[in-house]
Design an enzyme around this catalytic site. Structure first.
Site, PDB file in Angstrom:
ATOM      1  N   SER A  32     -36.258  75.671 -72.458  1.00 24.52           N
ATOM      2  CA  SER A  32     -37.236  76.716 -72.101  1.00 24.52           C
ATOM      3  C   SER A  32     -38.595  76.208 -72.804  1.00 24.52           C
ATOM      4  O   SER A  32     -38.499  75.368 -73.816  1.00 24.52           O
ATOM      5  CB  SER A  32     -36.809  78.146 -72.510  1.00 24.52           C
ATOM      6  OG  SER A  32     -38.054  78.962 -72.632  1.00 24.52           O
TER       7      SER A  32
ATOM      8  N   TYR B 178     -33.728  84.728 -78.596  1.00 21.50           N
ATOM      9  CA  TYR B 178     -33.564  84.080 -77.431  1.00 21.50           C
ATOM     10  C   TYR B 178     -34.539  82.541 -77.627  1.00 21.50           C
ATOM     11  O   TYR B 178     -33.984  81.515 -77.618  1.00 21.50           O
ATOM     12  CB  TYR B 178     -34.384  84.539 -75.977  1.00 21.50           C
ATOM     13  CG  TYR B 178     -34.424  83.561 -75.029  1.00 21.50           C
ATOM     14  CD1 TYR B 178     -33.413  83.250 -74.274  1.00 21.50           C
ATOM     15  CD2 TYR B 178     -35.604  82.764 -74.602  1.00 21.50           C
ATOM     16  CE1 TYR B 178     -33.358  82.427 -73.003  1.00 21.50           C
ATOM     17  CE2 TYR B 178     -35.817  82.027 -73.609  1.00 21.50           C
ATOM     18  CZ  TYR B 178     -34.673  81.903 -72.735  1.00 21.50           C
ATOM     19  OH  TYR B 178     -34.598  80.952 -71.492  1.00 21.50           O
TER      20      TYR B 178
END
Length: 250
Positions: free
Chosen positions: A139, A152
């Protein structure tokens, strides 16, 4: 040959929809021999495999129901016993739920490492394997931080650290297994629309306002970058897919 998608056999975790399914299509478009979709959603996974077979031909796609946190042994044994070898592993499956710390680490970190290591063990050239490529889907939060989603973001930082070390040029020269990462920016997926914050309502509101300022891309932009990375990237590198722009090394 390593960077030529033609005739490759590919496994994609979380491949039933979103970035994973788009990547399956992209690899088949470029001539992959076989794409194997792994996903916990059996209904969607079967439907996606049928869609790929109807478009690209029988024998070009398979689906296995798989929980990547618990099904490593039976699924990988079945795949390797049936097909003999796999050229590419795309670790795409992931979750984003700040209420589920342990599950986030199990899916986004532990499973990525375990599947990468299993693929490595079965393909390393010094043990008679053909070599291969692992593509870890991280990400933008694997190298950027903001005030939201610390769990996350922490999981994706771990993926980047693992990729850079496991794919280090030293290891690649010894074992012949290439390991790279792709870091999507804001992308319209089921994951991005169901993000759950473990915080008070005011933070959730601020988070949603922040999302409105993002420049969103479609999953096809990410799969284009994944294909580019497969064809061009050196082991141990990480690449950004953002704003529907070409791949950028980070």
């Amino acid at each position: 040959m390593e960077r030529n998608i033609e005739k490759k056999q590919v496994v994609i975790t979380g491949g039933a929809q979103g970035i994973g399914f788009s990547t399956a299509e992209k690899f088949l478009e470029k001539g992959a021999r076989l794409v194997i979709i792994l996903d916990i959603d059996e209904k969607q996974g079967q439907a996606s495999a049928e869609t790929l077979k109807s478009k690209y031909g029988e024998g070009r796609a398979e689906f296995y129901k798989c929980d990547i946190t618990s099904d490593l042994d039976p699924v990988t044994n079945t795949i390797f016993d049936k097909h003999g070898f796999i050229d590419v592993l795309v670790n795409n499956a992931g979750i984003c739920n700040e209420y589920m710390l342990r599950k986030t680490i199990e899916v986004n970190v532990t499973a990525v490492m375990e599947w990468s290591i299993r693929f490595f063990d079965r393909t390393r050239k010094d043990k008679g394997g053909n070599g291969g490529t692992v593509i870890n889907i991280a990400s933008q939060y694997g190298f950027r931080v903001d005030q939201f989603m610390p769990i996350y973001q922490g999981s994706k930082f771990a993926v980047i650290g693992f990729t850079r070390s496991f794919g280090h040029s030293y290891r690649y020269k010894k074992y012949g297994v290439r390991v790279v990462a792709v870091c999507p920016g804001a992308t319209r997926t089921k994951l991005s629309t169901k993000t759950k914050m473990n915080d008070d309502p005011s933070v959730q509101k601020d988070f949603e306002e922040m999302l409105k300022t993002e420049t969103w891309q479609e999953v096809e932009a990410v799969s284009n970058v994944i294909a580019y990375v497969f064809e061009n990237a050196d082991s141990g590198t990480a690449w950004l897919s953002e704003d529907s722009k070409p791949a950028k090394e980070v």
